[in-house]
Design an enzyme around this catalytic site. Structure first.
Site, PDB file in Angstrom:
ATOM      1  CD1 TRP A 192      -1.755  -2.250   2.077  1.00  0.00           C
ATOM      2  CD2 TRP A 192      -2.859  -1.496   0.300  1.00  0.00           C
ATOM      3  NE1 TRP A 192      -2.695  -3.183   1.749  1.00  0.00           N
ATOM      4  CE2 TRP A 192      -3.396  -2.741   0.659  1.00  0.00           C
ATOM      5  CE3 TRP A 192      -3.389  -0.834  -0.807  1.00  0.00           C
ATOM      6  CZ2 TRP A 192      -4.432  -3.344  -0.024  1.00  0.00           C
ATOM      7  CZ3 TRP A 192      -4.429  -1.433  -1.500  1.00  0.00           C
ATOM      8  CH2 TRP A 192      -4.938  -2.667  -1.112  1.00  0.00           C
ATOM      9  CG  HIS A 249      12.536   7.129   2.116  1.00  0.00           C
ATOM     10  ND1 HIS A 249      12.676   6.840   3.441  1.00  0.00           N
ATOM     11  CD2 HIS A 249      13.051   6.045   1.466  1.00  0.00           C
ATOM     12  CE1 HIS A 249      13.229   5.651   3.592  1.00  0.00           C
ATOM     13  NE2 HIS A 249      13.464   5.161   2.414  1.00  0.00           N
ATOM     14  NE  ARG A 283       6.651   8.571   1.054  1.00  0.00           N
ATOM     15  CZ  ARG A 283       6.980   9.055   2.226  1.00  0.00           C
ATOM     16  NH1 ARG A 283       6.032   9.394   3.073  1.00  0.00           N
ATOM     17  NH2 ARG A 283       8.243   9.187   2.572  1.00  0.00           N
ATOM     18  CD  GLN A 320      10.801  12.376   1.223  1.00  0.00           C
ATOM     19  OE1 GLN A 320      11.769  11.633   1.163  1.00  0.00           O
ATOM     20  NE2 GLN A 320       9.769  12.146   2.022  1.00  0.00           N
ATOM     21  CB  VAL A 371      16.830   8.399  13.119  1.00  0.00           C
ATOM     22  CG1 VAL A 371      17.376   9.000  11.864  1.00  0.00           C
ATOM     23  CG2 VAL A 371      15.321   8.338  13.105  1.00  0.00           C
ATOM     24  CB  ALA A 391      19.870  11.590   8.257  1.00  0.00           C
TER      25      ALA A 391
HETATM   26  C1  YSA Z   1      13.638  10.659   8.593  1.00  0.00           C
HETATM   27  C2  YSA Z   1      14.807  10.452   9.325  1.00  0.00           C
HETATM   28  C3  YSA Z   1      16.010  10.579   8.659  1.00  0.00           C
HETATM   29  O1  YSA Z   1      17.150  10.334   9.344  1.00  0.00           O
HETATM   30  C4  YSA Z   1      16.070  10.956   7.315  1.00  0.00           C
HETATM   31  C5  YSA Z   1      14.913  11.164   6.619  1.00  0.00           C
HETATM   32  C6  YSA Z   1      13.705  11.007   7.274  1.00  0.00           C
HETATM   33  C7  YSA Z   1      12.471  11.209   6.508  1.00  0.00           C
HETATM   34  C8  YSA Z   1      11.878   9.913   5.997  1.00  0.00           C
HETATM   35  N1  YSA Z   1      12.714   9.311   4.981  1.00  0.00           N
HETATM   36  C9  YSA Z   1      10.530  10.192   5.431  1.00  0.00           C
HETATM   37  O2  YSA Z   1      10.289  10.061   4.260  1.00  0.00           O
HETATM   38  N2  YSA Z   1       9.669  10.646   6.356  1.00  0.00           N
HETATM   39  S1  YSA Z   1       8.155  11.076   5.995  1.00  0.00           S
HETATM   40  O3  YSA Z   1       7.441   9.982   5.438  1.00  0.00           O
HETATM   41  O4  YSA Z   1       7.572  11.642   7.182  1.00  0.00           O
HETATM   42  O5  YSA Z   1       8.267  12.181   4.875  1.00  0.00           O
HETATM   43  C10 YSA Z   1       9.076  13.311   5.074  1.00  0.00           C
HETATM   44  C11 YSA Z   1       8.349  14.546   4.633  1.00  0.00           C
HETATM   45  O6  YSA Z   1       7.940  14.396   3.266  1.00  0.00           O
HETATM   46  C12 YSA Z   1       7.033  14.790   5.366  1.00  0.00           C
HETATM   47  O7  YSA Z   1       7.271  15.414   6.615  1.00  0.00           O
HETATM   48  C13 YSA Z   1       6.313  15.686   4.414  1.00  0.00           C
HETATM   49  O8  YSA Z   1       6.807  17.000   4.474  1.00  0.00           O
HETATM   50  C14 YSA Z   1       6.723  15.082   3.088  1.00  0.00           C
HETATM   51  N3  YSA Z   1       5.710  14.128   2.655  1.00  0.00           N
HETATM   52  C15 YSA Z   1       5.611  12.829   3.004  1.00  0.00           C
HETATM   53  N4  YSA Z   1       4.576  12.256   2.378  1.00  0.00           N
HETATM   54  C16 YSA Z   1       4.017  13.210   1.620  1.00  0.00           C
HETATM   55  C17 YSA Z   1       4.741  14.410   1.784  1.00  0.00           C
HETATM   56  N5  YSA Z   1       4.421  15.539   1.125  1.00  0.00           N
HETATM   57  C18 YSA Z   1       3.382  15.490   0.283  1.00  0.00           C
HETATM   58  N6  YSA Z   1       2.639  14.381   0.055  1.00  0.00           N
HETATM   59  C19 YSA Z   1       2.926  13.225   0.697  1.00  0.00           C
HETATM   60  N7  YSA Z   1       2.227  12.142   0.450  1.00  0.00           N
END
Ligand code: YSA
Length: 347
Positions: free
Chosen positions: A158, A174, A200, A214, A257, A311
């Site tokens: 999903w 990501h 996603r 991102q 993390v 990170a």
């Molecule tokens: C966390 C820890 C680390 O050490 C490094 C990176 C991360 C982030 C992790 N890889 C990640 O993707 N986290 S997240 O799913 O919360 O997404 C990060 C950010 O992307 C969100 O806070 C939001 O700003 C954006 N995002 C996520 N899904 C989204 C989105 N923006 C728009 N539409 C979506 N579906």
């Protein structure tokens, strides 16, 4: 009617019709009607044998003379009409050099690209180099290296678009897979940011898209602490939004993390009062972050007893929304020129 009377009658008929012919099509039809294989003159000459003997010489001479006369008249009329048609075509094709030119339509950089450029500049001043990575990624870098176990929900179909059936190749979910790729190829110290698209399998709403951008950040050195992470993100927010925008760090969990945080700013759309973009909370999450997990450092060959790192992964559309007051993330990929033109900047 005598032969001479017939010849005079055909001449009157032909010349009247030729005078009335106004186009090249008309005179082609005229030639067929009078000089063609079944035309009036041809039929007259073919009928000579059936005339009384005294009429035949008159009809023969007069008929041939009529044919010559009508052919000459047709050629003159054809030449005149052809010249007229050419003149009209040339007049139609003429270029009016006094008309004003059409203004050229200039393209402009997309607001997401502008945000990436701006972030790269901000992070360059903080000592980070910008690098790029593949959007089609292996499950190894997208999950395994990041300490995301096989049974973690983030691997669920999903959330992830799988490219192959065994599930070894994915559209990266990501930008974090670049952590492993960069660290494997670099000796510490490391300071990079990685902008790019991620995908996603996700329902869309005002703050969620299925394709988004991102910006990953990674810093590894001997003495990196959580204070460096907080200072870096707070400085980024100050440069991007000005010092009046509030920032917030709260505990969060990511397998790669320890400890982990989510990083939010107060919602620029409602000023923190609560709206559909921030889902009534007054805050919008900009990214996830934390101290790089020792398992991740080990997986790339770094010694976690010597090195530590932080990170983060920021949502670029969300940063652009807060920066410009855009109240729906779907506008960025909607291709509505009225929206995009508002971000056009002079070159
Ligand atoms: C966390 C820890 C680390 O050490 C490094 C990176 C991360 C982030 C992790 N890889 C990640 O993707 N986290 S997240 O799913 O919360 O997404 C990060 C950010 O992307 C969100 O806070 C939001 O700003 C954006 N995002 C996520 N899904 C989204 C989105 N923006 C728009 N539409 C979506 N579906």
């Amino acid at each position: 009617m005598t032969a001479q009377e017939t010849i005079d009658y055909i001449r009157t008929l032909a010349m009247t019709a030729l005078d009335g012919a106004g186009s090249l099509e008309d005179i082609v039809a005229w030639e067929r009607a009078f000089l063609g294989a079944k035309g009036e003159v041809t039929l007259f000459l073919r009928g000579l044998a059936s005339l009384p003997a005294d009429q035949r010489p008159i009809a023969g001479r007069g008929g041939n003379a009529l044919k010559t006369e009508l052919t000459a008249a047709w050629e003159a009329r054809h030449a005149a009409l052809s010249a007229g048609a050419l003149d009209r075509r040339l007049a139609g094709d003429a270029i009016d050099v006094t008309l004003p030119g059409r203004p050229p339509i200039f393209g402009a950089s997309h607001p997401v690209s502008q945000m990436i450029d701006e972030l790269s500049e901000i992070f360059a001043l903080l000592g980070f180099q910008t690098v790029f990575g593949p959007e089609i990624e292996t499950a190894h870098y997208n999950f395994d290296v990041l300490n995301i176990p096989k049974d973690h929900p983030a691997r669920d179909v999903w959330d992830t678009f799988y490219v192959d059936l065994p599930g070894e190749i994915v559209l990266r979910t990501h930008t974090s897979p670049m952590q492993g790729r960069v660290m494997e190829q670099t000796e510490p110290p490391v300071r990079v940011v990685v902008p790019g698209r991620v995908y996603r399998y996700e329902a869309q709403d005002a703050s969620h898209e299925w394709m988004l951008h991102q910006l990953e950040g990674l810093a590894v050195d001997r003495t990196i602490t959580m204070a460096d992470l907080k200072g870096t993100l707070a400085e980024m927010a100050r440069q991007l939004f000005g010092s009046e925008r509030k920032t917030r760090f709260r505990c969060d969990f990511f397998p790669f993390v320890e400890p982990g945080v989510d990083f939010a700013v107060d919602c620029a759309i409602c000023g923190g009062a609560g709206c559909r973009v921030c889902k009534g909370t007054g805050w919008l999450e900009m990214g996830g972050a934390g101290m790089v997990h020792p398992n991740v450092l080990r997986a790339v060959g770094y010694d976690p007893d010597i090195y530590s790192g932080f990170a983060f992964g920021l949502g670029i559309e969300r940063l652009a929304m807060m920066r410009s007051g855009v109240d729906d993330v779907r506008a960025f990929a909607g291709n509505d020129l009225r929206f995009l033109r508002q971000f056009a900047r002079a070159a």
